[in-house]
Design a protein around this motif. Structure first.
Motif, PDB file in Angstrom:
ATOM      1  N   SER A 113       0.685  -1.161  -0.030  1.00  0.00           N
ATOM      2  CA  SER A 113      -0.198  -0.034  -0.058  1.00  0.00           C
ATOM      3  C   SER A 113       0.810   1.450   0.059  1.00  0.00           C
ATOM      4  O   SER A 113       0.418   2.369  -0.855  1.00  0.00           O
ATOM      5  N   ASN A 114       2.008   1.300   0.674  1.00  0.00           N
ATOM      6  CA  ASN A 114       2.778   2.618   0.799  1.00  0.00           C
ATOM      7  C   ASN A 114       3.420   2.820  -0.600  1.00  0.00           C
ATOM      8  O   ASN A 114       3.366   3.801  -1.064  1.00  0.00           O
ATOM      9  N   MET A 115       3.859   1.598  -1.172  1.00  0.00           N
ATOM     10  CA  MET A 115       4.142   1.622  -2.784  1.00  0.00           C
ATOM     11  C   MET A 115       3.233   2.356  -3.575  1.00  0.00           C
ATOM     12  O   MET A 115       3.599   3.207  -4.399  1.00  0.00           O
ATOM     13  N   VAL A 116       2.094   1.764  -3.590  1.00  0.00           N
ATOM     14  CA  VAL A 116       1.090   2.091  -4.504  1.00  0.00           C
ATOM     15  C   VAL A 116       0.585   3.628  -4.239  1.00  0.00           C
ATOM     16  O   VAL A 116       0.421   4.401  -5.104  1.00  0.00           O
ATOM     17  N   ASN A 117       0.360   3.818  -2.888  1.00  0.00           N
ATOM     18  CA  ASN A 117      -0.098   5.145  -2.610  1.00  0.00           C
ATOM     19  C   ASN A 117       0.945   6.174  -2.661  1.00  0.00           C
ATOM     20  O   ASN A 117       0.578   7.515  -2.825  1.00  0.00           O
ATOM     21  N   SER A 118       2.189   5.846  -2.930  1.00  0.00           N
ATOM     22  CA  SER A 118       3.424   6.695  -3.214  1.00  0.00           C
ATOM     23  C   SER A 118       3.482   6.813  -4.851  1.00  0.00           C
ATOM     24  O   SER A 118       4.473   7.607  -5.259  1.00  0.00           O
ATOM     25  N   GLY A 119       2.668   6.059  -5.553  1.00  0.00           N
ATOM     26  CA  GLY A 119       2.784   6.313  -6.962  1.00  0.00           C
ATOM     27  C   GLY A 119       3.855   5.210  -7.503  1.00  0.00           C
ATOM     28  O   GLY A 119       4.201   5.685  -8.539  1.00  0.00           O
ATOM     29  N   LEU A 120       4.090   4.303  -6.875  1.00  0.00           N
ATOM     30  CA  LEU A 120       5.170   3.281  -7.281  1.00  0.00           C
ATOM     31  C   LEU A 120       4.333   1.891  -7.905  1.00  0.00           C
ATOM     32  O   LEU A 120       3.821   1.296  -6.817  1.00  0.00           O
ATOM     33  N   PHE A 121       4.425   1.941  -8.999  1.00  0.00           N
ATOM     34  CA  PHE A 121       3.306   0.788  -9.671  1.00  0.00           C
ATOM     35  C   PHE A 121       4.381  -0.459 -10.308  1.00  0.00           C
ATOM     36  O   PHE A 121       3.744  -1.037 -10.928  1.00  0.00           O
ATOM     37  N   SER A 122       5.517  -0.365 -10.377  1.00  0.00           N
ATOM     38  CA  SER A 122       6.247  -1.327 -10.984  1.00  0.00           C
ATOM     39  C   SER A 122       7.206  -2.204  -9.729  1.00  0.00           C
ATOM     40  O   SER A 122       8.034  -1.789  -8.973  1.00  0.00           O
ATOM     41  N   ILE A 123       6.445  -3.259  -9.330  1.00  0.00           N
ATOM     42  CA  ILE A 123       7.057  -4.018  -8.064  1.00  0.00           C
ATOM     43  C   ILE A 123       7.101  -5.513  -8.318  1.00  0.00           C
ATOM     44  O   ILE A 123       6.177  -6.211  -8.715  1.00  0.00           O
ATOM     45  N   TYR A 124       8.475  -6.061  -7.822  1.00  0.00           N
ATOM     46  CA  TYR A 124       8.571  -7.294  -7.734  1.00  0.00           C
ATOM     47  C   TYR A 124       8.708  -7.691  -6.307  1.00  0.00           C
ATOM     48  O   TYR A 124       9.354  -7.092  -5.621  1.00  0.00           O
ATOM     49  N   CYS A 125       7.835  -8.767  -5.870  1.00  0.00           N
ATOM     50  CA  CYS A 125       7.959  -9.199  -4.735  1.00  0.00           C
ATOM     51  C   CYS A 125       8.819 -10.573  -4.652  1.00  0.00           C
ATOM     52  O   CYS A 125       8.235 -11.634  -5.134  1.00  0.00           O
ATOM     53  N   LEU A 126       9.839 -10.504  -3.969  1.00  0.00           N
ATOM     54  CA  LEU A 126      10.785 -11.854  -4.063  1.00  0.00           C
ATOM     55  C   LEU A 126      10.256 -12.776  -3.018  1.00  0.00           C
ATOM     56  O   LEU A 126      10.436 -12.410  -1.865  1.00  0.00           O
ATOM     57  N   VAL A 127       9.784 -13.936  -3.374  1.00  0.00           N
ATOM     58  CA  VAL A 127       8.964 -14.876  -2.452  1.00  0.00           C
ATOM     59  C   VAL A 127       9.778 -16.311  -2.423  1.00  0.00           C
ATOM     60  O   VAL A 127      10.435 -16.362  -3.508  1.00  0.00           O
ATOM     61  N   GLN A 128       9.733 -17.082  -1.567  1.00  0.00           N
ATOM     62  CA  GLN A 128      10.416 -18.298  -1.282  1.00  0.00           C
ATOM     63  C   GLN A 128       9.529 -19.145  -0.408  1.00  0.00           C
ATOM     64  O   GLN A 128       8.894 -20.279  -0.945  1.00  0.00           O
ATOM     65  N   PHE A 129       9.873 -19.140   0.759  1.00  0.00           N
ATOM     66  CA  PHE A 129       9.238 -20.216   1.763  1.00  0.00           C
ATOM     67  C   PHE A 129       7.847 -20.021   1.709  1.00  0.00           C
ATOM     68  O   PHE A 129       7.191 -19.011   1.964  1.00  0.00           O
TER      69      PHE A 129
END
Ligand code: ATP
Length: 417
Positions: A48-64
């Motif tokens: 939400s912080n990213m999107v509310n700040s206008g940052l719309f290009s996001i990779y979430c590095l997931v694993q376990f």
């Protein structure tokens, strides 16, 4: 934001940790997917912080144990067709063995294994943020500070009493805010110039100039003794080589009623405390600021319902409730009721966090208990009043004394996470 004066900015959310300290809540799911505040998951705050700040290009590095995390991102965090494309995406990225047959071995290694994504996006700078913290922050203001100070790296810094700082990565800064030392969990934390008794601790959120990031993690990858972690390895190695600035989180101003609040909810104690903070009124952490909403998946659940069942009065006070939660002749004080839980007649709950679909039987007495999703508590159960008895039957967090009932067997649960 990505097309403006900040150049091409890529968001990377680190969501691939083991989350061992949050067991048993992380037995069947990744820590960022752990439910929070009745209807959210922990990762919703970072996203939400990213999107509310206008940052719309996001990779979430997931694993376990990332299944439910991946599904949450897919269900709740996708842009519509009109926006979907090269610059608008929120994508879960598992370890794919691009750089050898190994998993993400640390936060820096996770980014190292995905350097090609930074190249393909043609990023100018990269916001690398943790996924397991509860806070609200306008990242654009941090980016502006990064540009104004001509920083190579900017670290979000929270101010805490020096006596509490030893548990974090700590920064010593000069009066301009430039980091002149970075030490992970020091015995004697450095204090902020002009603010004796207080220290800057790293919030695990960084902005890197692309070339600085690439050089630092390529170098780190070659060091065999490294644990490949930003806090432990990268930052202590580079603060005296390039311009690293501390960004004072307390200077971040959000529109509306929010005040600075940040908590790493990596332990049961912190997780329970963060919920109790949320139940204050007014609270530093608020979910009711329409100008900085916390976003999540929306489900078609029925409304919540309160009914004085079996002649028992109902009292629900200081409690956060999600859709579909039913309180039927029970007393619920300072607690959190997640989606579709049922609290039956005569039950008394105090400072409890009740997960999705939980059923509490009649006349139960529960105090300071976290009940993960789908638990069914038999009538007349008493938990939280006798530590010796609790320890024999349940998981009691040694740090806080909070009792945690993990999720029951998952086989029959469709949406288990
Ligand atoms: P614990 O120490 O309880 O096992 P953790 O493994 O998640 O928890 P943290 O230091 O709390 O470790 O992790 C901080 C953030 O970095 C979290 O959002 C976590 O998901 C992420 N993270 C940790 N290790 C990795 C990794 N190897 N790859 C990607 N992200 C990671």
């Amino acid at each position: 934001m990505i097309f403006g004066k900040y150049g091409r900015v890529l968001g990377i959310v680190l969501a691939g940790g083991k989350g061992e300290r949050l067991m048993p809540l992380t037995k069947y799911r990744a820590k960022p997917a752990v439910p929070f505040a009745a209807k959210y998951r922990i990762i919703d705050f970072a996203l939400s912080n990213m999107v509310n700040s206008g940052l719309f290009s996001i990779y979430c590095l997931v694993q376990f144990k990332s299944q439910s995390l991946n599904e949450h991102i897919e269900r709740g965090w996708q842009f519509g067709n009109a926006l979907r494309g090269r610059d608008y995406f929120i994508t879960a990225v598992p370890a794919q063995m691009w750089t050898g047959e190994r998993w993400y071995e640390g936060t820096a290694d996770a980014v190292f294994q995905n350097l090609h994504l930074i190249t393909l996006f043609d990023a100018d700078r990269i916001c690398i943020f943790a996924a397991d913290h509860i806070y609200k922050m306008d990242i654009e203001q941090m980016l502006q500070y990064h540009m104004d100070t001509k920083a190579d790296v900017t670290i979000a810094a929270n101010t805490v009493p020096a006596s509490e700082a030893h548990a974090f990565g700590c920064m010593d800064t000069d009066p301009s805010g430039q980091v002149i030392k970075f030490v992970e969990k020091p015995k004697i934390p450095p204090q902020i110039p002009g603010k004796p008794g207080f220290s800057y601790v790293s919030m695990g959120n960084y902005i890197f100039e692309r070339h600085v990031l690439e050089e630092a993690i390529i170098e780190d990858n070659k060091i065999e003794t490294s644990s490949h972690d930003f806090g432990k390895d990268i930052l202590p190695r580079i603060y005296n080589r390039c311009r690293v600035m501390a960004y004072d989180f307390k200077s971040n101003v959000l529109p509306g009623i929010d005040r600075p609040y940040w908590k790493d909810v990596g332990t049961i104690k912190a997780y329970h405390e963060a919920h109790m903070d949320l139940l204050q009124h007014p609270s530093d952490l608020t979910l009711y600021n329409p100008l900085w909403p916390i976003r999540t998946v929306s489900y078609s659940d029925p409304p919540g319902f309160t009914y004085p069942d079996k002649g028992q009065g109902c009292s629900v006070v200081g409690t956060l409730r999600a859709e579909g939660s039913r309180v039927l002749g029970a007393i619920v004080h300072r607690s959190v009721l997640s989606r579709n839980c049922v609290i039956n007649a005569g039950a008394v709950l105090e400072e409890c966090i009740v997960g999705q679909g939980v059923v509490i039987g009649e006349n139960c007495k529960l105090r300071r208990v976290i009940l993960d999703a789908y638990n069914v508590v038999p009538p007349n159960t008493v938990i939280g009043y006798n530590p010796e008895v609790d320890q024999k039957k349940y998981h009691v967090d040694p740090e806080s004394g909070v009792v945690v009932l993990g999720m029951p067997k998952i086989q029959l649960r469709r949406n288990f996470g």
